[in-house]
Structures are given as C-alpha cells and as structure tokens.
Scaffold this motif. Structure first.
Motif, mmCIF file in Angstrom:
data_model
loop_
_atom_site.group_PDB
_atom_site.id
_atom_site.type_symbol
_atom_site.label_atom_id
_atom_site.label_comp_id
_atom_site.label_asym_id
_atom_site.label_seq_id
_atom_site.Cartn_x
_atom_site.Cartn_y
_atom_site.Cartn_z
ATOM 1 N N LEU A 156 0.837 -1.198 0.000
ATOM 2 C CA LEU A 156 0.000 0.000 0.000
ATOM 3 C C LEU A 156 0.871 1.247 0.000
ATOM 4 O O LEU A 156 1.928 1.267 0.638
ATOM 5 N N PRO A 157 0.426 2.301 -0.678
ATOM 6 C CA PRO A 157 1.174 3.556 -0.625
ATOM 7 C C PRO A 157 1.218 4.111 0.799
ATOM 8 O O PRO A 157 0.324 3.863 1.605
ATOM 9 N N VAL A 158 2.259 4.863 1.078
ATOM 10 C CA VAL A 158 2.414 5.518 2.379
ATOM 11 C C VAL A 158 1.247 6.479 2.580
ATOM 12 O O VAL A 158 0.823 7.175 1.653
ATOM 13 N N THR A 159 0.692 6.499 3.793
ATOM 14 C CA THR A 159 -0.418 7.404 4.102
ATOM 15 C C THR A 159 0.111 8.783 4.452
ATOM 16 O O THR A 159 1.193 8.932 5.013
ATOM 17 N N LYS A 160 -0.687 9.787 4.134
ATOM 18 C CA LYS A 160 -0.369 11.158 4.541
ATOM 19 C C LYS A 160 -0.754 11.311 6.001
ATOM 20 O O LYS A 160 -1.418 10.456 6.584
ATOM 21 N N SER A 161 -0.385 12.429 6.603
ATOM 22 C CA SER A 161 -0.626 12.609 8.040
ATOM 23 C C SER A 161 -2.103 12.601 8.400
ATOM 24 O O SER A 161 -2.464 12.279 9.520
ATOM 25 N N ASN A 162 -2.992 12.945 7.473
ATOM 26 C CA ASN A 162 -4.429 12.965 7.774
ATOM 27 C C ASN A 162 -5.164 11.774 7.162
ATOM 28 O O ASN A 162 -6.369 11.814 6.981
ATOM 29 N N GLU A 163 -4.442 10.687 6.860
ATOM 30 C CA GLU A 163 -5.051 9.516 6.242
ATOM 31 C C GLU A 163 -4.748 8.241 7.020
ATOM 32 O O GLU A 163 -3.786 8.183 7.776
ATOM 33 N N PHE A 164 -5.557 7.216 6.787
ATOM 34 C CA PHE A 164 -5.333 5.885 7.343
ATOM 35 C C PHE A 164 -6.057 4.889 6.460
ATOM 36 O O PHE A 164 -6.890 5.255 5.630
#
Length: 177
Positions: free
Chosen positions: A115-123
């Motif tokens: 999976l792609p790396v999540t941004k700080s406001n994602e999960f």
C-alpha cells in the motif's frame, strides 16, 4: 417445514451494522425436525495484530503503523473458505471513508499487499469476510476499551528512523507493535 417470514431490522441505540435477524418457521406436523442453522464465525486475525485482544482504536496519526508491504494473516473459519477483503483509505479532517484501494478474494490465509504511504491525515480501513458455497461463514471484528468495529484501521509509513521512533512511542500509548 415452511418459512413464514424473514425479518432484518436495525436495532435502535446500537452501533451501525448491529442487526437483529430472525426467521419464523411453521412446523407442519408433530415429527421432530433437524434444523441446520448457519452461524457466522469470528475470523481470528493473527498478524499484524491479534484481534482476540483489545487494540488501540486511534486513527488520524495516532493508531497502528506498518511499513510496506503489509501482511495481514488469519486463521481459517472453515475448510476451503473464500475470504473477501476490502481496503479503504480513510481521511481525518473532515472524517470520511474514502475510495476503495484494494478489493478481492483469496483462498489463502493471508494478504500481502503493498500500500502507498499514508499522509498525516489519512489511514487505511481493512475489512474481511468469509464465504463457503455462496454462504457467509465468517467476519472479522476488532475491539478496544470502548469500541467494537468490523474493520482494522492502520497507517503505512516508510521504514527508517521515523518508523522506529513511532513504533517505540506506540509502546507507551497503548498501540500494539
């Protein structure tokens, strides 16, 4: 034996998805009947968490973290079951269930996904059910101190010092390793 009616309704005051399901049967004679009732079993997730234990239900930068690829493994609920999975990307502000990033089925007892790396406001939100011969035979759930869910939420970050630091901090905040 004849099925008179089937009813499914949402129970007021419960979590979304908590349903009361009933089947009313009419026995037409006095002979004993054998009823085979299919019961859905709980899928035991064994990696990267153990859903038999309480976990941290924190999203938005505070929950479970993994580095890619993420391997999710489970125990079989019945022999020769098909496991259906979905992974959504969730967003924190405003909170929302985003797009499906992976969906499929497998007969294996694990899913190894990059999976792609999540941004700080994602999960990510992972859901798993099981079917055999077209009949649902299993579903997963996770629980925390105050919450029951039918999914597992986590973030994906790159390995390195930041990952090691967050894993170290998570030992003090209640998130599992």
């Amino acid at each position: 034996m004849k099925v008179v009616s089937r009813q499914t309704k949402h129970l007021q005051g419960t979590l979304q998805g908590d349903l009361k399901v009933g089947v009313q049967l009419n026995l037409e004679n006095d002979k004993p009947k054998k009823l085979d009732i299919n019961m859905t079993k709980l899928i035991h997730i064994t990696s990267p968490i153990d859903n038999a234990k309480k976990i941290s239900r924190k999203n938005c930068g505070k929950g479970e973290i993994h580095k890619p690829p993420v391997e999710i493994a489970w125990e079989p609920v019945v022999s020769d079951a098909e496991y259906i999975y979905e992974i959504y990307k969730g967003r924190c502000e405003p909170f929302s269930y985003g797009d499906v990033v992976a969906r499929g089925s497998t007969k294996e007892l694990f899913l190894d996904i990059n999976l792609p790396v999540t941004k700080s406001n994602e999960f990510y939100i992972f859901m798993l059910t099981a079917k055999k011969n077209g009949i649902f035979v299993g579903s997963m759930e996770t629980r925390s101190r105050n919450f029951l869910a039918f999914d597992y939420s986590f973030r994906v970050i790159q390995s390195g010092l930041y990952y090691d630091f967050l894993k170290y901090i998570s030992t003090f905040t209640g998130a599992q390793k």
